[in-house]
Design a protein around this motif. Structure first.
Motif, PDB file in Angstrom:
ATOM      1  N   LYS A  29       0.823  -1.199   0.000  1.00 51.02           N
ATOM      2  CA  LYS A  29       0.000   0.000   0.000  1.00 51.02           C
ATOM      3  C   LYS A  29       0.863   1.256   0.000  1.00 51.02           C
ATOM      4  O   LYS A  29       0.553   2.250  -0.655  1.00 51.02           O
ATOM      5  CB  LYS A  29      -0.888   0.008   1.243  1.00 51.02           C
ATOM      6  CG  LYS A  29      -2.312  -0.462   1.020  1.00 51.02           C
ATOM      7  CD  LYS A  29      -2.980  -0.494   2.367  1.00 51.02           C
ATOM      8  CE  LYS A  29      -4.416  -0.076   2.370  1.00 51.02           C
ATOM      9  NZ  LYS A  29      -4.962  -0.085   3.743  1.00 51.02           N
ATOM     10  N   MET A  30       1.964   1.175   0.755  1.00 49.99           N
ATOM     11  CA  MET A  30       2.857   2.324   0.856  1.00 49.99           C
ATOM     12  C   MET A  30       3.498   2.617  -0.498  1.00 49.99           C
ATOM     13  O   MET A  30       3.577   3.769  -0.925  1.00 49.99           O
ATOM     14  CB  MET A  30       3.932   2.039   1.918  1.00 49.99           C
ATOM     15  CG  MET A  30       4.858   3.198   2.174  1.00 49.99           C
ATOM     16  SD  MET A  30       3.999   4.606   2.939  1.00 49.99           S
ATOM     17  CE  MET A  30       5.290   5.835   2.857  1.00 49.99           C
ATOM     18  N   SER A  31       3.943   1.571  -1.169  1.00 52.73           N
ATOM     19  CA  SER A  31       4.547   1.781  -2.491  1.00 52.73           C
ATOM     20  C   SER A  31       3.524   2.377  -3.448  1.00 52.73           C
ATOM     21  O   SER A  31       3.822   3.299  -4.221  1.00 52.73           O
ATOM     22  CB  SER A  31       5.050   0.453  -3.066  1.00 52.73           C
ATOM     23  OG  SER A  31       5.864  -0.177  -2.125  1.00 52.73           O
ATOM     24  N   ALA A  32       2.308   1.855  -3.373  1.00 53.40           N
ATOM     25  CA  ALA A  32       1.252   2.371  -4.240  1.00 53.40           C
ATOM     26  C   ALA A  32       0.986   3.843  -3.931  1.00 53.40           C
ATOM     27  O   ALA A  32       0.803   4.661  -4.839  1.00 53.40           O
ATOM     28  CB  ALA A  32      -0.015   1.548  -4.052  1.00 53.40           C
ATOM     29  N   LEU A  33       1.023   4.160  -2.624  1.00 51.14           N
ATOM     30  CA  LEU A  33       0.759   5.543  -2.217  1.00 51.14           C
ATOM     31  C   LEU A  33       1.788   6.494  -2.817  1.00 51.14           C
ATOM     32  O   LEU A  33       1.442   7.567  -3.317  1.00 51.14           O
ATOM     33  CB  LEU A  33       0.760   5.636  -0.685  1.00 51.14           C
ATOM     34  CG  LEU A  33       0.689   7.048  -0.119  1.00 51.14           C
ATOM     35  CD1 LEU A  33      -0.636   7.717  -0.502  1.00 51.14           C
ATOM     36  CD2 LEU A  33       0.841   7.044   1.390  1.00 51.14           C
ATOM     37  N   ILE A  34       3.038   6.075  -2.778  1.00 48.36           N
ATOM     38  CA  ILE A  34       4.088   6.957  -3.308  1.00 48.36           C
ATOM     39  C   ILE A  34       3.852   7.217  -4.795  1.00 48.36           C
ATOM     40  O   ILE A  34       3.984   8.337  -5.288  1.00 48.36           O
ATOM     41  CB  ILE A  34       5.492   6.355  -3.045  1.00 48.36           C
ATOM     42  CG1 ILE A  34       5.755   6.335  -1.550  1.00 48.36           C
ATOM     43  CG2 ILE A  34       6.573   7.141  -3.773  1.00 48.36           C
ATOM     44  CD1 ILE A  34       7.040   5.682  -1.129  1.00 48.36           C
ATOM     45  N   LYS A  35       3.435   6.174  -5.488  1.00 45.37           N
ATOM     46  CA  LYS A  35       3.137   6.348  -6.922  1.00 45.37           C
ATOM     47  C   LYS A  35       1.986   7.322  -7.106  1.00 45.37           C
ATOM     48  O   LYS A  35       2.032   8.212  -7.951  1.00 45.37           O
ATOM     49  CB  LYS A  35       2.790   4.990  -7.536  1.00 45.37           C
ATOM     50  CG  LYS A  35       4.019   4.161  -7.841  1.00 45.37           C
ATOM     51  CD  LYS A  35       3.688   2.993  -8.763  1.00 45.37           C
ATOM     52  CE  LYS A  35       4.827   1.996  -8.764  1.00 45.37           C
ATOM     53  NZ  LYS A  35       4.457   0.726  -8.144  1.00 45.37           N
ATOM     54  N   GLU A  36       0.933   7.132  -6.312  1.00 42.54           N
ATOM     55  CA  GLU A  36      -0.234   8.002  -6.411  1.00 42.54           C
ATOM     56  C   GLU A  36       0.119   9.455  -6.118  1.00 42.54           C
ATOM     57  O   GLU A  36      -0.338  10.379  -6.775  1.00 42.54           O
ATOM     58  CB  GLU A  36      -1.335   7.549  -5.458  1.00 42.54           C
ATOM     59  CG  GLU A  36      -2.061   6.308  -5.930  1.00 42.54           C
ATOM     60  CD  GLU A  36      -3.080   5.837  -4.911  1.00 42.54           C
ATOM     61  OE1 GLU A  36      -3.902   5.000  -5.258  1.00 42.54           O
ATOM     62  OE2 GLU A  36      -3.045   6.301  -3.750  1.00 42.54           O
ATOM     63  N   MET A  37       0.955   9.599  -5.070  1.00 45.77           N
ATOM     64  CA  MET A  37       1.364  10.958  -4.695  1.00 45.77           C
ATOM     65  C   MET A  37       2.081  11.625  -5.857  1.00 45.77           C
ATOM     66  O   MET A  37       1.830  12.782  -6.193  1.00 45.77           O
ATOM     67  CB  MET A  37       2.281  10.923  -3.481  1.00 45.77           C
ATOM     68  CG  MET A  37       1.548  10.696  -2.170  1.00 45.77           C
ATOM     69  SD  MET A  37       2.658  10.172  -0.852  1.00 45.77           S
ATOM     70  CE  MET A  37       3.599  11.644  -0.614  1.00 45.77           C
ATOM     71  N   ASN A  38       2.977  10.870  -6.480  1.00 43.13           N
ATOM     72  CA  ASN A  38       3.738  11.451  -7.578  1.00 43.13           C
ATOM     73  C   ASN A  38       2.871  11.687  -8.810  1.00 43.13           C
ATOM     74  O   ASN A  38       3.183  12.533  -9.644  1.00 43.13           O
ATOM     75  CB  ASN A  38       4.934  10.563  -7.910  1.00 43.13           C
ATOM     76  CG  ASN A  38       6.077  10.817  -6.949  1.00 43.13           C
ATOM     77  OD1 ASN A  38       6.655  11.888  -6.940  1.00 43.13           O
ATOM     78  ND2 ASN A  38       6.355   9.846  -6.101  1.00 43.13           N
ATOM     79  N   ALA A  39       1.804  10.912  -8.890  1.00 41.10           N
ATOM     80  CA  ALA A  39       0.894  11.105 -10.009  1.00 41.10           C
ATOM     81  C   ALA A  39      -0.089  12.243  -9.744  1.00 41.10           C
ATOM     82  O   ALA A  39      -0.929  12.550 -10.576  1.00 41.10           O
ATOM     83  CB  ALA A  39       0.133   9.812 -10.277  1.00 41.10           C
ATOM     84  N   GLY A  40       0.009  12.845  -8.561  1.00 48.00           N
ATOM     85  CA  GLY A  40      -0.832  13.992  -8.251  1.00 48.00           C
ATOM     86  C   GLY A  40      -2.256  13.614  -7.906  1.00 48.00           C
ATOM     87  O   GLY A  40      -3.167  14.413  -8.031  1.00 48.00           O
ATOM     88  N   LYS A  41      -2.442  12.373  -7.477  1.00 53.28           N
ATOM     89  CA  LYS A  41      -3.809  11.940  -7.184  1.00 53.28           C
ATOM     90  C   LYS A  41      -4.223  12.195  -5.751  1.00 53.28           C
ATOM     91  O   LYS A  41      -5.353  11.942  -5.367  1.00 53.28           O
ATOM     92  CB  LYS A  41      -3.946  10.435  -7.485  1.00 53.28           C
ATOM     93  CG  LYS A  41      -3.914  10.109  -8.964  1.00 53.28           C
ATOM     94  CD  LYS A  41      -4.058   8.606  -9.163  1.00 53.28           C
ATOM     95  CE  LYS A  41      -3.888   8.239 -10.626  1.00 53.28           C
ATOM     96  NZ  LYS A  41      -3.664   6.793 -10.766  1.00 53.28           N
ATOM     97  N   VAL A  42      -3.254  12.621  -4.951  1.00 56.74           N
ATOM     98  CA  VAL A  42      -3.557  12.804  -3.531  1.00 56.74           C
ATOM     99  C   VAL A  42      -3.757  14.292  -3.252  1.00 56.74           C
ATOM    100  O   VAL A  42      -2.906  15.107  -3.586  1.00 56.74           O
ATOM    101  CB  VAL A  42      -2.432  12.232  -2.646  1.00 56.74           C
ATOM    102  CG1 VAL A  42      -2.756  12.430  -1.180  1.00 56.74           C
ATOM    103  CG2 VAL A  42      -2.232  10.757  -2.950  1.00 56.74           C
ATOM    104  N   GLY A  43      -4.892  14.594  -2.672  1.00 59.04           N
ATOM    105  CA  GLY A  43      -5.195  15.999  -2.395  1.00 59.04           C
ATOM    106  C   GLY A  43      -4.760  16.441  -1.028  1.00 59.04           C
ATOM    107  O   GLY A  43      -4.438  17.615  -0.815  1.00 59.04           O
ATOM    108  N   ALA A  44      -4.762  15.520  -0.099  1.00 59.23           N
ATOM    109  CA  ALA A  44      -4.356  15.884   1.262  1.00 59.23           C
ATOM    110  C   ALA A  44      -3.766  14.665   1.939  1.00 59.23           C
ATOM    111  O   ALA A  44      -4.147  13.522   1.658  1.00 59.23           O
ATOM    112  CB  ALA A  44      -5.550  16.402   2.054  1.00 59.23           C
TER     113      ALA A  44
END
Lengths: 1121, 578
Positions: free
Chosen positions: A416-431
């Motif tokens: 999940k953590m690895s996926a999160l880092i990808k999402e963060m870099n993809a700009g999918k995380v707002g907060a």
């Protein structure tokens, strides 16, 4: 003498005339003619001459100067209203719970005048039996770190909670409505109340959680499924995900089982350092210690296979050196020997000697089915599946491994953590909202995380420090120290615990849960005294905890007891055998694919620094590593053989700098000094995690950075502070180990090592060791030779204790005689005692440069000795000694036996230090203590020279104020001084200090007993070191109490006194280490002619002492034997 | 009384008269100091001040500015202490022990050796003070009453014995030295011209009048003090050695230490005396008093004590093996082969091998060689103390605490500073104090002075002094040559004719001819050589006498006449009589 005489000022008074009565009312009976005086012309004429002017000028200058002098500000203010439970001079203890994401313990916090100053384990409650590690002990100092965040900050600017909360809530709401993801990121969260708050938080910001609760074997298993745009990710710096995954595959449970070392007659660990940081190491260490008494019903036998020299490995009965790429091979052999089937495709590259040891281990495991334990330090699911298979075959799941009482720590969701880092870099995380985590530093992809973090509009970190992650967040919610907050925990199965605050928050901070509650709109934050989280916990416990029990009828008493004990003593579900469903062939395939290399780098955690969370704690930084004895540094541990081949310097010492080497593995590169580590598998190197903190000068605490010879921070070419060591976390991306190239780097580096000589030079009266077989079959004289002297014309042999050069101190059988005994069999070298001693006794921190100069101040140290090649075990001279002499004893073997020996003042009854002090500053008490009168000491250091144990410590500088120690000694800032124990004086420059056997605690205990009008009960006495020892290796008590435990153990077969033959009559005893191994060389040495040879040697020693006592026996002493 | 055989080399060379002795000694005090003295004094002062600076830094910051550590808690401090105490041993041995043994050769060196002792003990005494962690309460080592805020001391501690031993030694040495100085101060006082000097030396000489009663008491006191000082020579270093011998540390805990330390102390003390004397005799032109024979005697002492020290070293080694105590054995093995092997090698070579070279007569009579060896020996003795102190404790019982010692710049600064201070004191002493015991040396002039001892030595000189008695400058030497030219019959005739005209002068009541304008100290001595001592003689001079004098001296023709010495002398004579 009373008298009735009266005196009158005059007849008027006697007669009380009206005039007199009138006048007596006026202060000035005669009227002063003020007007006349002022009108006096002479007065107007009078002029101030030049001289007068100068006089006045001089006076006023002097007066003004004096007035300008700063008067000392007395900061101690007495209580106007005495608070309840605070009596000046009396400590108040609070039961609480420590959890920092990796260590968990039930603790007792000592507070004085409202300040927490000391932490020890809670021996009465909790499953660790009071075992704690050094970090827990030292955490009290982190409370007083002056670089802690003191206010919430927005974009690095201090703000108030109200405006902070308003901004955060607003941004979170807008993030929720923007359609982007909101992420909660934390370390493993084991607080049921916080988890409940998280649920409400998710609901508030548009998330939805469906949870199903089912009872599996009597344990509530809650399965949660997140829907919507909000997610909680748990991530640990050190992951044990492999074990969870393996158990999921093997037994259908995504858990870490509980282990019971008290039931394991054979323990085999493949790279699991369970005495240091592996899972619940406190509990395991304590359990292990319980089964290490050779006089007990049985003593466990412990095999350990590893690449680094770990604390566990150093205590193993049998230790085998393997490369990390060979873990699978060891497991394969074990699997074959135990289940009959080898792991397909796993080749064997193991050394024949190691194979033999593994087979021995397998046989022992088989011989103790259901009473054995195999553990493995790998985080690879396949390895753990094989381990599960073997343990299953050994029937251990019905006894030593408990799947029904899972450990709730270490829930790291790596995928999940690895996926999160990808999402963060993809700009999918707002907060993102983070607490109890620092991924920028501790994640293998920390840089990627950081770039991702920059893309998040609303980044919130709840943190005590503006650390690597928090300093890159927009919002930083200043967090309480754990000692300032309420909390609850569910560490294991159905075990629940409470943490209570021991001090009002020092700064404008609040707990993470309270922040989440506020943002979730569950409560308003009302400032420091806000009780919303406390109330919430209480409600939760009333709702869920109270109905589960039957002991207390009212919630009030239930709650009071829960807080008082800090943990409920839950009924633990028993282990039940479970069918193993793992897929061995898939696991074998993965294991067979493991490829080693010329150099394999293993990362490990030290007992002092752990995962690096407390890297700015000066006590921990200065704690000598249990194995290497290096302080304040990170380094590459390498086999001396490899170092020789590569031409690295193997010298250690003040002016013997170490060589530097660069590790290159993939795109990870760092340079560290190289440390020669006996017992390191050639072809492997070890690097500790937790170093290299704050490389961008984050404000994480002063002690996280290197200081120079004159105290100031070292700075690199960019003017940035130089970190201590390098960050090895990126290496974790490669799994259990990394294949690397290691090349010598330019330059040299000084390591500060408290022990630079690693062997005991075959000296047999310092440490004593034998094997269980010898211990069981032979007389004590065989392995615990008592020194004797010859006396009189007939050369009568008498024990050394009967000789006195002077009159004995009358300590025996008169009043108390404080004694201590240390069991070398259960001392594992963890150094919890060292930190506890430092905390209790205000031992100064002196910094790396001073340690390098051999001036560390620790009152208690742990000597670590390796056996040399010609020592069958530590402290024995093998046959080869005749040829090789002392030179053969100089260097540690490449695969040595290890012994840990705590060393502190021995309180000798014939103390060499006492006789030589010219001013009698160190004297003997009538209770057998060697005492230091600091204010009498003039600092000749003669006592220190004459101490055979070298335990006296001299105050070379004024540690509390000299500039060299500004950045390292916590006693130099107002906040850091709050941790000082008011019962122990802070020593001034130029005086000697040393272990006092915690005389302040002895006196306090005596006083309590006296007030209660009773004698001291055995066990009531404790010293700082004895009360935190996880294995209870240290026993203290009144030796004159014939029924006391200390008296008992010091009169048993294993008891001996170090350097007994000097005749100094110490009050500290040791107990011979008994290793459960076959050691033929040692057996030969100790039992048959080996004993005679040693005895002969003693004859010479005795002879020397004979001359000293005036008993002339030299003419035939050598012939005597 | 003791009479020396003529075969023995005389102790005072050249044709020294009592007056010469006074003159030779007082010259440095009364004359102007040479440039070299100022240079030497300046250097010593600067080095000493640097040392004082280091000490102040040490006291200000803490003992941590030294290189000590938890294992080696004494190193250069106590090494320097023992080294300086050792050096301070020779003085009292020379003045007291040799006095009791009636060794007359000591008289040439005892004053300076004693001065050396006192300065060395000053330096030594400083180390136990500054090595304390809290010097400001250092007075607690004294058994003071409780009103001083201190408690009673621990009489078991060898450090306390040290306090008594060193202070006793220092005071007795000082008194002994001072008593000897009194008659000589009186001599200087009587000769002094400047009122300050007169005042100062009057105070220093305690009203010495040279009466028989004074001499009698002087002799008795000297003898009594010698008797007192003699045991101190042995006690001080024995007690210093107890610091180590009574400890439990292998390598310290050795019963051989007391005699071995005393021998070592005498050894290093004599070496230091050699170093100083060889410079002193040259600088002060005292070659006639301190000559090869003295140097040789001292070399024999060095050789003897050096051998004793060597035996002690070997005994220690043997005992460490024979005792069978592994810690003891290892301590000595470690000394010889451990990380400090180089210090041990220095110690062995410098202290054991180098004095053995003194068996060769040529070497022990060679001044250059002696000077070299004296430096070597003192270096070696420093290493001995370093080896004993540091190598014993740096690897003692528990190998876990083994450590090395590395000196810091403060360690070095303090040590070098004490050397500077020592020489500063010594230079001041040389300048203002009589460096030879004038009164004592005079006592042996007749028994051991060359001219007396060898009688008509001029005709057959079996022991022609190797050292020339060249004590004056070339100008006066020429005059002397002229004066003492025995082949010139005419010359002595001229003198006697001149004297017959002027009258025989009274050498004992001579006038200060320098008061005559044109007569300097040199010319005065030339005139004295001729036999002209008084103003009266000069006043009788007329043209023929001037010419006659010019023909005798051949140096300043016509000058006396031009300056009209006779008229001047008359005036001076009248002034004097009035």
């Amino acid at each position: 003498m009373g008298t009735n005489r009266k005196y009158w000022k005059g007849l008027e008074e006697l007669n009380q005339t009206p005039e007199f009565l009138e006048n007596s009312k006026n202060e000035f009976p005669e009227e002063l003619s003020v007007n006349e005086f002022l009108a006096d012309e002479k007065l107007a004429e009078s002029s101030t001459g030049r001289r007068d002017f100068l006089k006045f000028l001089g006076f006023s200058v002097a007066a003004a100067t004096l007035a300008a002098c700063e008067a000392p500000v007395i900061k101690a203010v007495p209580y106007v209203v005495k608070p309840e439970n605070v009596t000046p001079g009396m400590p108040t203890w609070y039961a609480s719970t420590y959890y920092d994401g990796s260590s968990y313990a039930s603790i007792l916090v000592k507070t004085r005048e409202g300040r927490p100053i000391y932490i020890k384990g809670n021996r009465d409650h909790g499953f660790e039996n009071g075992a704690i590690n050094p970090r827990i002990s030292a955490s009290v100092l982190s409370l007083y770190d002056s670089e802690r965040l003191q206010n919430p900050t927005i974009d690095g600017v201090d703000t108030t909670w109200s405006s902070f909360d308003a901004s955060v809530s607003k941004e979170l709401s807008s993030a929720a409505s923007s359609g982007k993801k909101i992420v909660l990121l934390s370390g493993t969260e084991i607080s049921p109340s916080t988890e409940s708050i998280i649920k409400e938080f998710k609901t508030k910001f548009g998330g939805d959680t469906t949870s199903t609760t089912e009872l599996v074997d009597g344990v509530e298993v809650v399965t949660e499924t997140s829907t919507g745009n909000i997610e909680h990710v748990q991530y640990d710096a050190i992951s044990y995900n492999g074990i969870r995954q393996a158990n999921l595959e093997s037994f259908g449970k995504n858990i870490i089982p509980d282990y019971d070392f008290t039931k394991a007659k054979t323990i085999v660990s493949v790279g699991a350092d369970f005495m240091n940081n592996w899972l619940l190491s406190g509990q395991f260490t304590n359990q292990y210690g319980q089964r290490r008494n050779p006089d007990g019903e049985w003593m466990s036998k412990y095999f350990h296979f590893e690449s680094n020299m770990s604390i566990s490995g150093s205590n193993a009965d049998v230790r085998g050196m393997i490369k990390p790429s060979q873990i699978g091979e060891v497991l394969s052999i074990l699997h074959k020997e135990i289940t009959g089937s080898a792991l397909a495709g796993v080749a064997s590259t193991l050394d024949a000697k190691v194979v033999a040891k593994v087979k021995d281990a397998a046989n022992e495991l088989k011989a103790n089915k259901a009473e054995s334990l195999l553990i493995c330090g790998s985080n690879d699911k396949s390895m753990q599946v094989v381990v599960n298979s073997i343990n299953s075959a050994l029937n251990n799941y019905s006894s030593t491994i408990n799947l029904n009482n899972p450990i709730n720590l270490f829930k790291s969701e790596d995928d999940k953590m690895s996926a999160l880092i990808k999402e963060m870099n993809a700009g999918k995380v707002g907060a993102i909202v983070m607490w109890n985590t620092n991924p920028t530093y501790s994640h293998e992809n920390g840089d990627a995380f950081n770039t991702g973090l920059a893309k998040i509009k609303t980044s919130v970190s709840i943190s005590q420090f503006a650390d690597e992650t928090a300093s890159n967040c927009k919002f930083v919610a200043a967090e309480n120290n754990a000692l300032e907050s309420w909390n609850d925990f569910n560490p294991k199965g159905n075990v629940y615990a409470i943490a209570q605050p021991t001090i009002r928050p020092l700064f404008e901070t609040r707990s993470a849960a309270e922040s989440l509650m506020t943002w979730a709109g569950m409560s308003e934050f009302s400032g420091k005294d806000s009780s919303s989280f406390h109330d919430y916990i209480k409600t939760m416990w009333e709702k869920y905890g109270f109905p589960k029990q039957t002991k207390y009828s009212s919630f009030k008493s239930f709650w009071a007891n829960a807080v008082h004990n800090s943990t409920d003593d839950a009924n633990v579900l028993a282990a039940t055998a479970t069918t193993f469903n793992g897929n061995i062939s898939t696991a074998a395939k993965t294991i067979a694919a493991v490829k080693g290399g010329d150099f394999e780098v293993i990362t490990y955690t030290k007992s002092a620094i752990g995962d690096g969370k407390m890297a700015s704690n000066p006590w921990l930084q200065e704690m000598p590593d249990s194995i290497t004895k290096v302080t304040w540094d990170n380094y590459i541990t390498m086999s001396p053989a490899d170092m020789k081949a590569a031409g690295y310097s193997e010298e250690l010492g003040q002016e013997s700098p170490s060589s530097l080497a660069t590790i290159v593995s993939g795109d990870v590169t760092f340079t560290l000094p190289v440390f020669p580590q006996p017992g390191q598998m050639p072809g492997t190197v070890g690097v500790a995690l937790g170093y290299g903190r704050g490389k961008n000068n984050e404000k994480i605490g002063k002690s996280a950075y290197q200081t120079g010879e004159y105290g100031a921070f070292l700075e690199d070419e960019n003017g940035k502070r130089v970190t201590i060591g390098a960050n090895a976390y990126p290496l974790l991306a490669n799994g259990d180990f990394s294949v690397a190239t290691i090349t010598k780097a330019e330059g040299v580096y000084n390591l500060a090592c408290t022990q630079t000589h690693s062997t005991v030079m075959g000296r047999n009266s310092i440490v004593k060791e034998t094997t269980l077989d010898i211990y069981k079959t032979e007389d004590a004289g065989v392995y615990n030779h008592q020194h004797t002297l010859h006396t009189g014309w007939n050369h009568d042999e008498k024990p050394i204790a009967e000789f006195n050069l002077w009159d004995e101190h009358p300590v025996e059988n008169v009043g108390h005689r404080w004694g201590m005994s240390i069991d070398l069999n259960t001392c594992i070298g963890c150094s919890a005692c060292l930190i506890s001693c430092q905390s209790e006794n205000n031992v100064p921190v002196v910094g790396k440069d001073e340690v390098r100069r051999g001036r560390e101040m620790h009152w208690l140290r742990i000597d670590r000795y390796y056996a040399s090649d010609i020592e069958p075990t530590v402290g024995t001279k093998g046959k080869e000694f005749a040829e090789e002499g002392f030179a053969g004893l100089q260097d540690a073997s490449n695969d040595p036996k290890v012994i840990h020996m705590p060393m502190m003042c021995h309180h000798c009854n014939h103390a060499p230090c006492e006789t030589v002090c010219p001013v009698a500053a160190t004297t003997h008490s009538n209770e057998g203590l060697n005492m230091m009168s600091y204010n009498r000491c003039i600092g000749t250091r003669y006592c220190g020279n004459n101490c055979p144990y070298k335990v006296r410590r001299f105050n070379w500088f004024n540690y509390p104020s000299y500039r060299k120690f500004t950045e390292v000694n916590p006693a130099q800032d107002d906040l850091g001084r709050m941790v000082l124990n008011p019962d122990v004086v802070v020593r001034t420059r130029g005086v000697m200090e040393k272990c006092s056997l915690c005389v302040q605690k002895l006196q306090a205990t005596k006083l309590v007993a006296k007030k209660e009008g009773r004698a001291i009960i055995d066990g009531e006495i404790s010293t700082a070191c004895s009360e935190v020892c996880p294995t209870n290796a240290i026993t203290v008590g009144d030796w004159n109490d014939t029924k006391s435990l200390v008296r008992k153990v010091t009169t048993e077969k294993r008891a001996y006194q170090a350097l007994e033959e000097i005749g100094i009559k110490p009050n500290v005893w040791y107990q011979v280490k008994v290793r459960n191994e076959k050691n033929e060389a040692l057996a030969e040495l100790q039992t048959s002619h080996g004993h005679a040879a040693e005895h002969h040697e003693e004859a010479h020693g005795e002879h020397e002492a004979d001359l000293e006592t005036g008993h002339d026996s030299h003419d035939d002493a050598p012939a005597h034997h | 009384m003791h009479k020396e055989s003529a075969i023995r080399e005389p102790l005072i060379l050249g044709h020294k008269t009592y007056h010469d002795i006074t003159e030779d000694v007082c010259r440095s005090i009364e004359g102007k100091a040479p440039r070299n003295w100022y240079i030497m004094f300046g250097i010593s002062l600067l080095v000493g001040l640097y040392g004082v600076g280091c000490i102040l830094y040490l006291l200000g910051v803490g003992i941590g500015t030294w290189g000590l550590n938890k294992t080696v808690e004494w190193a250069w401090d106590i090494t320097n202490f023992v080294w300086w105490v050792g050096i301070g041993h020779a003085g009292t041995l020379i003045s007291a022990v040799l006095m009791l043994f009636r060794q007359k050769w000591r008289m040439a060196i005892n004053r300076s050796a004693e001065a050396m002792t006192i300065f060395a003990v000053f330096m030594a005494g400083m180390f136990p003070l500054i090595h304390m962690g809290r010097l400001w309460v250092g007075y607690w080592v004294l058994p003071l009453p409780n009103e001083f805020g201190s408690l009673w001391v621990n009489f078991n501690s060898p450090l306390l014995w040290d306090v008594f031993a060193i202070s006793t030694y220092l005071s007795v040495s000082f008194v002994f030295w001072y008593i000897g100085l009194i008659p000589d101060f009186a001599t200087i006082r009587d000769r002094a011209k400047s009122p300050v000097a007169i005042k100062a030396y009057s105070l220093l000489s305690f009203g010495w009048s040279g009466r028989a009663k004074h001499w009698n008491r002087f002799e008795i006191v000297t003898l009594v003090l010698a008797g007192l000082a003699t045991p101190l020579v042995f006690s001080v270093h024995s007690i210093v050695s107890f610091d180590f011998a009574t400890s439990v540390i292998p390598g310290w805990h050795t019963t051989i230490f007391p005699p071995y330390f005393v021998a070592g102390a005498v050894f290093s003390g004599f070496a230091m005396v050699q170093t100083l004397m060889l410079v002193l005799r040259k600088a002060m032109k005292l070659e006639a008093y301190i000559h090869t024979k003295h140097i040789e005697y001292m070399n024999i002492v060095i050789m003897t004590t050096g051998s004793m020290v060597g035996v002690a070293y070997l005994t220690e080694l043997f005992m460490s093996w024979y005792s069978g105590v592994e810690y003891e054995a290892y301590a000595f093995l470690n000394r010889a082969t451990g990380p400090y092997w180089w210090a041990y090698m220095c110690m062995m070579t410098f202290n054991v091998v180098s004095p053995q070279l003194m068996w060769f007569k040529r070497l022990r009579r060679s001044l250059m060689f002696t000077f070299f060896i004296s430096i070597v020996v003192n270096t070696g003795m420093w290493f001995e103390r370093f080896v004993i102190i540091v190598t014993s404790i740096h690897q003692d019982y528990l190998p876990s605490s083994w450590s090395m010692f590395y000196p810091t710049w403060v360690d070095i600064g303090v040590y070098v500073g004490t050397i500077g201070l020592f020489f500063m004191f010594y230079m001041a002493y040389v300048r203002y104090f009589p460096v030879l015991a004038i009164a004592e040396v005079k006592t042996i002039l007749k028994s051991s002075g060359e001219s007396y001892k060898n009688g008509s030595a001029e005709l057959h000189t079996p022991a022609k002094p190797k050292v020339e008695t060249v004590v004056e400058n070339i100008e006066s030497k020429k005059v002397e040559d002229v004066v003492s030219d025995k082949s010139d019959e005419d010359h002595s005739e001229k003198i006697s004719s001149l004297i017959s005209k002027l009258g025989v002068g009274d050498a004992l009541n001579k006038d200060d001819l320098k008061l005559v304008s044109g007569v300097g100290p040199k010319l005065e001595s030339v005139l004295n050589g001729i036999g002209i001592y008084t103003f009266e003689q000069v006043s009788k001079m007329t043209k023929p006498e001037y010419d006659l004098m010019d023909s005798i001296t051949k140096t300043f023709p016509g000058r006396a006449e031009r300056d009209d010495w006779a008229a001047q002398a008359k005036v001076l004579m009248n002034n004097k009589n009035n």
